[in-house]
Design an enzyme around this catalytic site. Structure first.
Site, PDB file in Angstrom:
ATOM      1  N   TYR A 163       0.811  -1.214   0.000  1.00  0.00           N
ATOM      2  CA  TYR A 163       0.000   0.000   0.000  1.00  0.00           C
ATOM      3  C   TYR A 163       0.849   1.271   0.000  1.00  0.00           C
ATOM      4  CZ  TYR A 163      -4.402   2.492   1.097  1.00  0.00           C
ATOM      5  OH  TYR A 163      -5.517   3.279   1.050  1.00  0.00           O
ATOM      6  N   LYS A 170      -1.658   9.633   0.875  1.00  0.00           N
ATOM      7  CA  LYS A 170      -2.695  10.033   1.827  1.00  0.00           C
ATOM      8  C   LYS A 170      -2.079  10.753   3.039  1.00  0.00           C
ATOM      9  CE  LYS A 170      -6.415   8.487  -0.222  1.00  0.00           C
ATOM     10  NZ  LYS A 170      -7.477   9.420  -0.706  1.00  0.00           N
TER      11      LYS A 170
END
Length: 1022
Positions: A163, A170
Site C-alpha cells: 500500500y 494520503k
C-alpha cells in the site's frame, strides 16, 4: 400530538456541495446522503461517467437534486473549467468533498515512477487544485462559510502491505489539509480530513489476500468489524456541516479502535469473531471508488484454469510436461477402438487412415469432486467428463457469490465425440437389422452391437453438443447460466473466450467460464487422412524442417474470467489479463481448407489495434502451428509480416502440438493455459522436437525465434510481459489473443481489453431468404409461416439437387462431397434481395456469418457408418448363424456405401458443421468472422443472440444469421418422435443507422442482444 409543530429543515437545505469521485463506493453514499439532507449535489467523475449518470438518474427519480459534472481532478485546466462552470451556474459552493482517488496495490519491488506520479497527481495535487479554484466560491458560502473535507485512509498512519504509494500520498493529503486550513481560514473556510479503517467495499477488497487481511484486521479491532462506507460517509457529513463549525485543520479517524493496538499490547488477545458474511451484490462495471475501479480501465482477468490433455490431468502436470517433454503419441487404446479395423498402409484405401498413432488421454486422474459425485466412472461422454473435471479445477479458489450471473462458453463439435459417433453407428446398424423384425434387434446380433458400441446406447441424447455443455456444468454453475456451444473448428475455444469477454463487458454476466473439449473418434482420422495431413512418422514436429503433418489428440480446458476490479475485490489470484482478441474470416481463397496468410494477418492486426500497443510489446507467440508444412509456413510468414522488425530483440514462437498433439476444438485454451503457466513461472519453455526451421522459413528468423532451450522470462519494470496465442480454424476462422501479466504497477495503463461499450441502437432485419424442399417462393413460405398454406416437404431426398456450375461456381466433385447445409446457405445468399446482397458485399470486411445448427451434419453421419463397416463386422462375428450375419452385413454395406461415396480431400471440409458458416464467408469473400452455434432446437435463436452481440459491439457491421438443418435421416434429430425437416433460412441484420444510410427497408427490429435480451420481432411493416 406534535403534528402541528414546525418541522426541522434538512441539515444541508439550500447548500451546494461538490463530491469528486462521486460514483465510487464511498462517494455514492456521500452523494446520496447529502442530497437526502437537502443539498444540491454536484457529482464529479471522470472515467466512471456512465455509472455517474445512472446514479444521478436514480436519485433524481427520487426527487433529489443531483447533477453530474465531468472533469479530471488531476488536470488543473479541467479543474479550473469545472469551478468556472459551478460559479456561472450557482454563484457559490458550500461544501467541497475531495474523494477522488487513484493507486494500485503493489509489492515494494514493483513500484514505478509512473505509478507514484499518477497516484500523487490524483490524491494530493487534485485536492490542492480543487481547493485553489473553489476558494472564491467557498468564500461566498451561505451561513458561516464553506467547508472542505479531504477523504484520507488508514494507510497514512499505518503501513499495510502493498500500500506504499497510496499510503504515502494520503499522509501528504493530511499534511496538505493542515496547510490549507491555515491558508483559507481568512475566508472563513474550514478544511478537515476524514479517514477510516479498512473498509469492506470494492476498493478495500482489492488488497491482495483480502480474506487474510480482513480476518487479521477484525481480530485487532476492539469493535470487531471492518468499517463500512456508511461509517466514513457520516464522518464526512459531520465535517461538512455546521455541527463541526469550530473544527479545522484536523483529521478525524474512524477506525473502530484499530490504532489503540489493544490486541498487539495485551497478553491474551481475545479470539476474533467469525467474519461477517458479505451480502450478495450486483457487480456493476465502474461502480467502485472513483478511478480505482473505473469501467473504462477495468480489463478482463483470468482467475482460474483447469485442463486434461495427454500426459496431464492438471495445469501443474502440464507445466512439468512442457519443461521435461514426453512421448505421448500412441496407438488407440484397446478400450477406445481397435485401430486395425480403421487402418491401412495404402493412403488410397477407401475409408481408412494411414496413421495408427494419435494423442490419447490414457492416465486420466479425475478431480476429487467427480469421485464424490459418483461421475468419475459413470460412463459420461468423454468430452463431458473432461469438461466437468476442468470446471471443478478452474473454480478452485475462485470466489463466487449468491446472485452471480455466469456464462459457460465452450468450443465444441459433434465430430469430436466418440459417444456421438457410436450412437449413430449403433442406430444405423440397428435400423438395418430392424428390417428383419423386432426380434432381430433384440436378438444376438443386436446384443452384440450394443455391447461393442455401448457408449452410443444412451437414449437421453447426452452426446449431443448442447447436452454436453448442460451436463458438464449441471450442479456446478447456477441453473440460469448462459450456455454458448460454439464451433469454429480449431479456433473454437478462443472464440468461446471472446464470447465470454463480451458477456462480461455487456453486463450479461459477472463470471464467464470459457474453453473447449474434444475427443478423438475414428472417422475424423479417416477423413483427415484423405487430405494427407496426418504425420506419416507418427510424431508432430511443428515449425521444424522435419515436419510431415499433424496428429490430433484428446483434450479439454477451461479458464475463468472476471473483470479485474471484481477479481481483486474477491481476493482471487489473477493469472493474467486479456489485452485483446482479434477475429477474422479468410474470405475467398484457394480451397476452403487451404491456409490463408492474409486472413490470419487480419486477425493479428485487429488484436494489436484493439490492444493499443505495438508488436514489439509482445514477447512471445504460442502459435497454432500443427506440424503440416504448408500450414506452418503460411502462419510463420504471416507472423513475420506483423511481428518481425519491430525491435532489437526477437519475438519467440513456439507450439505445444509437438508435445501433446492437436486437441482440436480445445487447442486454443490449451495454449492459453500454456501461456499463463509461463507467466507464473517466468520461463518460456523450449520448442519440443525442434532442430531447425524449414529452408523456406530460414530467411525469416531475424525477427522471430524458435527457442531450443527454455528462455528466462522475468518481470519487467517498464511494462507488463505479454504473450499472444493464435488459433486458425479449418475453413478460415481465425483468432489471435493477447495476454498480459497482472503487472500491478502498470496494469491501469497497460492496455485493458479494447472493446467499445455496446451501442444503444436498434438492430434491424433488412432482408431474408430461404431454401426448402420443393423450392417454394417467398410468398408461399410467408403463407405457410402464417398458417395459411401447405408446408414444404420434409426432405430433399437421398440426393440433394446440386445447382449447375454456372450458378454454384463449384467443381462438381467438390459439390458432391459438400453437405447440403452448406449448399443451401449459398443458395439463400444468392436469393437475397439484390440491394441487400450488394450491401453485404460492400461491407465484406466487416460482414459476419453466424449459423445455428444442431448435431452432426448428414454427410458426417453417413461417413461414420462407412468408416465402421469393418468394426461392425468384427463386433457381430460369431454372434449369429454365418448366413444371417452375412445378409445383415451386406445390406448395411450397400446402404452405407450407396448413400455416400468414399471420402476424398473435399470430404472433411464438406461435412464439418463450422464450415456451414465458413462456406458462406469463403464463397462471397466475407472477412468479418464466421461461426456456428449449437443450442439444440434453439440454435437459430442463439445465432441471433450471438450476432446481436457482435453487431452491438461494432465487431461487425452486418450479420448474416441462419438456421439450417440438412439431416432428416430416420431416428436422428427427432422432434417429438418426428424427423426434423430439412431447410435453411437466412436473415441479414445490421444497425439501423447503416440500414437507413443504404436506403434498405426495415423488415423487423431486434431487441439488442448486446444488452442480454433475447432477439424478438417488434414489427413487420406491410
Amino acid at each position: 400530538m406534535n403534528a402541528h409543530l414546525p418541522q426541522a429543515e434538512p441539515e444541508f437545505a439550500g447548500r451546494v456541495a461538490l463530491v469528486t469521485g462521486g460514483a465510487g463506493s464511498v462517494g455514492r453514499i456521500i452523494v446520496e446522503r447529502l442530497a437526502e439532507r437537502g443539498a444540491t449535489v454536484l457529482l464529479n467523475c471522470f472515467h466512471s461517467y456512465d455509472a455517474a449518470k445512472e446514479q444521478a438518474r436514480e436519485l433524481t427519480g427520487r426527487g433529489l437534486d443531483v447533477r453530474v459534472i465531468r472533469a479530471s481532478v488531476a488536470r488543473p485546466a479541467q479543474v479550473e473549467r469545472m469551478f468556472a462552470e459551478i460559479g456561472e451556474t450557482y454563484g457559490r459552493l458550500d461544501v467541497l468533498v475531495n474523494n477522488a482517488a487513484a493507486g494500485s496495490f503493489v509489492p515494494f519491488d514493483e513500484i514505478t515512477e509512473d505509478l507514484l506520479d499518477r497516484t500523487y497527481a490524483t490524491n494530493v495535487k487534485g485536492p490542492l487544485w480543487c481547493a485553489r479554484y473553489a476558494r472564491p466560491l467557498l468564500a461566498r458560502a451561505a451561513g458561516k462559510g464553506g467547508a472542505v473535507v479531504n477523504v484520507s485512509s488508514l494507510g497514512s498512519v499505518t503501513t499495510p502491505a502493498n500500500y506504499l504509494p497510496v499510503g504515502v500520498s494520503k499522509a501528504a493529503l493530511e499534511s496538505l489539509t493542515r496547510y490549507l486550513a491555515a491558508e483559507l481560514a481568512g475566508d472563513r473556510i474550514r478544511v478537515n480530513a476524514a479517514s477510516c479503517g479498512l473498509i469492506d467495499n470494492p476498493v478495500g477488497q482489492m488488497f491482495p489476500a483480502f480474506d487474510d487481511v480482513r480476518s487479521n484486521t477484525v481480530a485487532a479491532t476492539p469493535l470487531a468489524r471492518l468499517g463500512r462506507p456508511e461509517d466514513l460517509a457520516e464522518v464526512v457529513l459531520f465535517l461538512g456541516s455546521e455541527r463541526s463549525g469550530w473544527v479545522t485543520g484536523q483529521t478525524v479517524l474512524a477506525d473502530g479502535g484499530l490504532t489503540l493496538l489493544r490486541s498487539a499490547m495485551s497478553p491474551t488477545p481475545e479470539p476474533a469473531p467469525a467474519p461477517e458474511p458479505r451480502a450478495a451484490e450486483a457487480h456493476v462495471p465502474g461502480a467502485g471508488d472513483a478511478d480505482a475501479t473505473d469501467a473504462t480501465d477495468d480489463p478482463v482477468a483470468i482467475v482460474g484454469m483447469g485442463l486434461a490433455v495427454p500426459g496431464a490431468s492438471s495445469p501443474e502436470e502440464f507445466w512439468r510436461l512442457l519443461l521435461e517433454g514426453g512421448e505421448l503419441f500412441v496407438e488407440a487404446p484397446a478400450d477406445r477402438w481397435d485401430i486395425a479395423r480403421f487402418h491401412d498402409e495404402d493412403r488410397g484405401a477407401p475409408d481408412k487412415t494411414y496413421q495408427r498413432r494419435s494423442g490419447f488421454i490414457t492416465s486420466f486422474r479425475p478431480h476429487e469432486r467427480l469421485r464424490e459425485e459418483g461421475l468419475a466412472d459413470a460412463g459420461l461422454d468423454h468430452t463431458t467428463l473432461w469438461l466437468r473435471h476442468s470446471l471443478h479445477q478452474a473454480l478452485e479458489g475462485v470466489r463466487r457469490e449468491a446472485g452471480d450471473r455466469f456464462s459457460f462458453c465452450v468450443g465444441y463439435t459433434p465430430d469430436g465425440s466418440q459417444h456421438l459417433e457410436e450412437a449413430f453407428v449403433l442406430r444405423d446398424a440397428l435400423d438395418t437389422l430392424a428390417e428383419d423384425g423386432d426380434d432381430a434387434v433384440e436378438g444376438p446380433l443386436g446384443r452384440a452391437l450394443r455391447r461393442r458400441f455401448h457408449r452410443g446406447d444412451d437414449p437421453s441424447g447426452g452426446y449431443l453438443p448442447h447436452r454436453v455443455g448442460q451436463d458438464a456444468m449441471r450442479g456446478v454453475l447456477p441453473s440460469g447460466t448462459r450456455l454458448h456451444m460454439v464451433d469454429t473448428a480449431c479456433s473454437s475455444s478462443l472464440y468461446a473466450m471472446d464470447l465470454g469477454v463480451r458477456d462480461l463487458l455487456s453486463g450479461r454476466s459477472d463470471i464467464a467460464v470459457c474453453g473447449g473439449s474434444f475427443a478423438l473418434a475414428p472417422s475424423g482420422s479417416v477423413l483427415f487422412a484423405k487430405l494427407n495431413g496426418l504425420s506419416a512418422g507418427g510424431a508432430v514436429r511443428a515449425l521444424d524442417a522435419g515436419a510431415d503433418g499433424a496428429l490430433f489428440s484428446d483434450g479439454a480446458g477451461l479458464v475463468v474470467l472476471k473483470r479485474l476490479s471484481r477479481a481483486r475485490a474477491d481476493g482471487d489470484q489473477v493469472l493474467g489479463l486479456l489485452s485483446a482478441i482479434g477475429l477474422s474470416a479468410d474470405g475467398r481463397g484457394k480451397a476452403i481448407y487451404a491456409p490463408a496468410p492474409a486472413g490470419q494477418e487480419l486477425a493479428v492486426e485487429r488484436a494489436l489495434e484493439r490492444g493499443g500497443f505495438g508488436a514489439d510489446e509482445v514477447d512471445w507467440i504460442v502459435a497454432h502451428a500443427t506440424g503440416t508444412p504448408a500450414g506452418d509456413e503460411a502462419e510463420f510468414t504471416g507472423l513475420h509480416a506483423r511481428y518481425a522488425g519491430t525491435g532489437t530483440r526477437p519475438t519467440y514462437v513456439t507450439s505445444n502440438k509437438s508435445l501433446v498433439g492437436h486437441s482440436g476444438w480445445a487447442a486454443g485454451v490449451v495454449s492459453v493455459i500454456h501461456a499463463l503457466l509461463a507467466l507464473r513461472h517466468g520461463t518460456i519453455p523450449a520448442q519440443y522436437r525442434f532442430e531447425r526451421l524449414p529452408d523456406a522459413l530460414a530467411g525469416l528468423s531475424d525477427g522471430l525465434r524458435v527457442p531450443e532451450e527454455p528462455v528466462p522470462w522475468p518481470a519487467r519494470a517498464d511494462r507488463p510481459r505479454r504473450v499472444a496465442v493464435s488459433g486458425f480454424g479449418f475453413g478460415g476462422t481465425n483468432a489471435h489473443l493477447i495476454l498480459s501479466e497482472d503487472h500491478r504497477a502498470t496494469a491501469r495503463s497497460g492496455a485493458p481489453l479494447a472493446l467499445p461499450s455496446p451501442v444503444d441502437e436498434d438492430l434491424v432485419v433488412v432482408g431474408w431468404s430461404s431454401r426448402l424442399p420443393g423450392d417454394p417462393d417467398a410468398g408461399a413460405v410467408a403463407a405457410w409461416a402464417a398458417g395459411e398454406g401447405p408446408g414444404p416437404e420434409p426432405s430433399f431426398g437421398a440426393v440433394y439437387p446440386v445447382p449447375p456450375f454456372q450458378e454454384l461456381r463449384m467443381p462438381p466433385p467438390t459439390a458432391r462431397t459438400t453437405d447440403r447445409t452448406q449448399l443451401m446457405l449459398v443458395h439463400c445468399m444468392q436469393r437475397l434481395d439484390e440491394r441487400v446482397r450488394e450491401f453485404c458485399l460492400r461491407h465484406r470486411k466487416t460482414a459476419g456469418v453466424v449459423v445455428g445448427h444442431t448435431g452432426a451434419t448428414r454427410n458426417a453421419l453417413l461417413y461414420k457408418t462407412r468408416a465402421y463397416l469393418d468394426e461392425i463386422a468384427d463386433a457381430v462375428d460369431g454372434a449369429e448363424e454365418p448366413a444371417v450375419t452375412a445378409k445383415f452385413l451386406q445390406r448395411l454395406g450397400e446402404r452405407a456405401t450407396g448413400m455416400i461415396a468414399a471420402p476424398t480431400e473435399d470430404s472433411f471440409p464438406g461435412e464439418m458443421p463450422n464450415v456451414i458458416a465458413a462456406r458462406l464467408s469463403n464463397y462471397f469473400d466475407l472477412r468479418g468472422l464466421s461461426l456456428t452455434v449449437d443450442a439444440g432446437e434453439a440454435s437459430f435463436l442463439e445465432a441471433l443472440s450471438v450476432a446481436g452481440l457482435y453487431l452491438g459491439f461494432k465487431e461487425i457491421d452486418v450479420a448474416l444469421v441462419a438456421g439450417v438443418n440438412g439431416t432428416a435421416l430416420p431416428g436422428w434429430n427427432d422432434s417429438g418422435g418426428r424427423p426434423a425437416a430439412e431447410g435453411a433460412f437466412l436473415f441479414a441484420v445490421t444497425r439501423r443507422s447503416l440500414a437507413e444510410e443504404a436506403g434498405l427497408p426495415v423488415l423487423a427490429v431486434m431487441e439488442s442482444a448486446a444488452t442480454g435480451s433475447a432477439a424478438t420481432e417488434r414489427s413487420v411493416p406491410a
